[in-house]
Design a protein around this motif. Sequence first.
Motif, mmCIF file in Angstrom:
data_model
loop_
_atom_site.group_PDB
_atom_site.id
_atom_site.type_symbol
_atom_site.label_atom_id
_atom_site.label_comp_id
_atom_site.label_asym_id
_atom_site.label_seq_id
_atom_site.Cartn_x
_atom_site.Cartn_y
_atom_site.Cartn_z
ATOM 1 N N ILE A 22 0.861 -1.177 0.000
ATOM 2 C CA ILE A 22 0.000 0.000 0.000
ATOM 3 C C ILE A 22 0.900 1.230 0.000
ATOM 4 O O ILE A 22 1.872 1.306 0.769
ATOM 5 C CB ILE A 22 -0.916 0.020 1.238
ATOM 6 C CG1 ILE A 22 -1.837 -1.211 1.244
ATOM 7 C CG2 ILE A 22 -1.751 1.295 1.285
ATOM 8 C CD1 ILE A 22 -2.565 -1.414 2.553
ATOM 9 N N VAL A 23 0.586 2.165 -0.873
ATOM 10 C CA VAL A 23 1.331 3.417 -0.907
ATOM 11 C C VAL A 23 0.371 4.572 -0.651
ATOM 12 O O VAL A 23 -0.850 4.428 -0.768
ATOM 13 C CB VAL A 23 2.051 3.628 -2.265
ATOM 14 C CG1 VAL A 23 3.002 2.485 -2.560
ATOM 15 C CG2 VAL A 23 1.046 3.797 -3.404
ATOM 16 N N THR A 24 0.926 5.708 -0.275
ATOM 17 C CA THR A 24 0.133 6.924 -0.175
ATOM 18 C C THR A 24 0.668 7.941 -1.173
ATOM 19 O O THR A 24 1.871 8.003 -1.437
ATOM 20 C CB THR A 24 0.169 7.537 1.234
ATOM 21 O OG1 THR A 24 1.500 7.976 1.540
ATOM 22 C CG2 THR A 24 -0.298 6.537 2.275
ATOM 23 N N VAL A 25 -0.237 8.730 -1.726
ATOM 24 C CA VAL A 25 0.122 9.818 -2.637
ATOM 25 C C VAL A 25 -0.265 11.122 -1.956
ATOM 26 O O VAL A 25 -1.424 11.314 -1.578
ATOM 27 C CB VAL A 25 -0.604 9.684 -3.990
ATOM 28 C CG1 VAL A 25 -0.202 10.841 -4.916
ATOM 29 C CG2 VAL A 25 -0.294 8.348 -4.640
ATOM 30 N N GLU A 26 0.708 12.001 -1.788
ATOM 31 C CA GLU A 26 0.463 13.286 -1.141
ATOM 32 C C GLU A 26 -0.022 14.303 -2.170
ATOM 33 O O GLU A 26 0.512 14.389 -3.288
ATOM 34 C CB GLU A 26 1.747 13.798 -0.487
ATOM 35 C CG GLU A 26 1.583 15.112 0.245
ATOM 36 C CD GLU A 26 2.877 15.626 0.829
ATOM 37 O OE1 GLU A 26 2.893 16.753 1.355
ATOM 38 O OE2 GLU A 26 3.895 14.889 0.752
ATOM 39 N N PHE A 27 -1.041 15.071 -1.802
ATOM 40 C CA PHE A 27 -1.600 16.112 -2.656
ATOM 41 C C PHE A 27 -1.327 17.483 -2.047
ATOM 42 O O PHE A 27 -1.393 17.662 -0.831
ATOM 43 C CB PHE A 27 -3.113 15.926 -2.802
ATOM 44 C CG PHE A 27 -3.512 14.915 -3.849
ATOM 45 C CD1 PHE A 27 -4.203 15.314 -4.985
ATOM 46 C CD2 PHE A 27 -3.210 13.574 -3.705
ATOM 47 C CE1 PHE A 27 -4.576 14.394 -5.952
ATOM 48 C CE2 PHE A 27 -3.576 12.647 -4.657
ATOM 49 C CZ PHE A 27 -4.263 13.054 -5.785
ATOM 50 N N ARG A 28 -1.016 18.431 -2.920
ATOM 51 C CA ARG A 28 -0.906 19.831 -2.527
ATOM 52 C C ARG A 28 -1.593 20.665 -3.590
ATOM 53 O O ARG A 28 -1.322 20.490 -4.781
ATOM 54 C CB ARG A 28 0.561 20.270 -2.392
ATOM 55 C CG ARG A 28 1.322 19.597 -1.262
ATOM 56 C CD ARG A 28 2.766 20.051 -1.237
ATOM 57 N NE ARG A 28 3.587 19.213 -0.354
ATOM 58 C CZ ARG A 28 4.908 19.197 -0.365
ATOM 59 N NH1 ARG A 28 5.569 19.989 -1.229
ATOM 60 N NH2 ARG A 28 5.577 18.415 0.458
ATOM 61 N N GLY A 29 -2.450 21.561 -3.162
ATOM 62 C CA GLY A 29 -3.176 22.379 -4.121
ATOM 63 C C GLY A 29 -4.004 21.553 -5.084
ATOM 64 O O GLY A 29 -4.177 21.947 -6.238
ATOM 65 N N GLY A 30 -4.479 20.411 -4.621
ATOM 66 C CA GLY A 30 -5.310 19.561 -5.462
ATOM 67 C C GLY A 30 -4.558 18.706 -6.454
ATOM 68 O O GLY A 30 -5.171 18.053 -7.303
ATOM 69 N N LYS A 31 -3.214 18.658 -6.341
ATOM 70 C CA LYS A 31 -2.415 17.889 -7.296
ATOM 71 C C LYS A 31 -1.471 16.942 -6.551
ATOM 72 O O LYS A 31 -0.960 17.283 -5.479
ATOM 73 C CB LYS A 31 -1.604 18.835 -8.192
ATOM 74 C CG LYS A 31 -2.444 19.744 -9.067
ATOM 75 C CD LYS A 31 -1.559 20.633 -9.932
ATOM 76 C CE LYS A 31 -2.402 21.538 -10.829
ATOM 77 N NZ LYS A 31 -1.545 22.416 -11.682
ATOM 78 N N PRO A 32 -1.204 15.762 -7.120
ATOM 79 C CA PRO A 32 -0.248 14.843 -6.495
ATOM 80 C C PRO A 32 1.174 15.362 -6.636
ATOM 81 O O PRO A 32 1.567 15.830 -7.703
ATOM 82 C CB PRO A 32 -0.453 13.541 -7.267
ATOM 83 C CG PRO A 32 -1.008 13.966 -8.594
ATOM 84 C CD PRO A 32 -1.812 15.199 -8.339
ATOM 85 N N VAL A 33 1.938 15.273 -5.547
ATOM 86 C CA VAL A 33 3.307 15.799 -5.569
ATOM 87 C C VAL A 33 4.340 14.775 -5.106
ATOM 88 O O VAL A 33 5.533 14.940 -5.378
ATOM 89 C CB VAL A 33 3.422 17.069 -4.699
ATOM 90 C CG1 VAL A 33 2.565 18.194 -5.264
ATOM 91 C CG2 VAL A 33 3.035 16.774 -3.246
ATOM 92 N N ALA A 34 3.922 13.732 -4.398
ATOM 93 C CA ALA A 34 4.892 12.752 -3.896
ATOM 94 C C ALA A 34 4.146 11.490 -3.484
ATOM 95 O O ALA A 34 2.952 11.537 -3.172
ATOM 96 C CB ALA A 34 5.677 13.315 -2.713
#
Length: 372
Positions: free
Chosen positions: A313-325
């Motif tokens: 399982i991975v997590t995707v970080e969002f900033r400003g509504g966009k994936p960044v990491a």
Amino acid sequence: MGSTKHAWLTFAVFALGASVCCNVRAEVRLGEIKLPPGFRIGLYTDKTPDARSLALGDDGTVYVGSMDEGRVYALRDGNGDGKADQVHVLATNLNMPNGVAFADGDLYIVEIPRILRFRDIGPRLSNPPEPEVVFDRYPEDVHHGWKYLRVGPDGKLYVPVGAPCNVCLSEKDIYATLTRLDKDGSNFEIYARGVRNTVGFDWHPETKELWMNDNGRDWLGDDRPPDELNHVPKPGLHFGFPYCHGKNIADPSFGKGKSCAEFEPPAWTYPAHVAPLGMRFYTGKQFPAEYRGRLFVAQHGSWNRSAPVGYRIVTVEFRGGKPVADEVFAEGWLRPNGEVLGRPVDLLEMPDGALLVSDDKAGAIYRIVYQP
């Protein structure tokens, strides 16, 4: 990507609607699963052979689809100890009922060619009603024919139709699409095109816009093309299949005369062959604050890569509504020697903020909590 038989299960033959009680064993080695500090993983149930997609009822019941088993389960934790003490089999002998969704008291199940509805299911788990056929005009192809199912913020059903092949161009518009229709089966439409095979999507909790995993084609090598996370903010977009893969990889057979710039690029890419399936934006308050708004993704794992990848399982970080990491959240189902202990399929956030994970290889549902 195909289903994997669970080799560690023995189970009784259950009557339709009967409660499961005994003779089920799964070799679940949760001590090998690695999580960030403070997180714990436990067994919610091991009585769900071939467990696939998950849905939550308004009374806390967890509904579970399957594939080759042809069954749909209903789980209840009656005493609140974090384990399912009631496991009901609602239906048997269905045609790969992978997708389940709950809305307005009713349970929706999608088989390969049709959508079924069990009305007012919550009070009737031990004696389920006969299902109604809501829609029965999907193709009957088995290849990528199993379907995911969700109810969107607009109250409509969203159902993908995978490509009936590894890579091909069909004369029928219905293939390699995401479809949308009303819960009564009316107003059917193709919402997105160029989608090879999505078995997981969710809506951003703030923007209410759709995000969708897509499994890339095989036989272009161990590392090409990447699997994709696509942003679908409106209907009518085309995501490239079978002409283009990833951001700019033209298909050797179907990409001639096409420019990848003609299609929507992925908003994020995963490594090739990890097979991203179920995904959920986390909105609960149990996990630390940095996890709120992150996208949790179950990577089912490769089936034909020379060195296996995924099974995590991975997590995707969002900033400003966009994936960044992105980063690994849970791993260990793939051991260093290549042995596969399990294959995560879908995720479900519970009312208390815990996260459920289905595993079709072990036939189990896990529960992840934060307990520092």
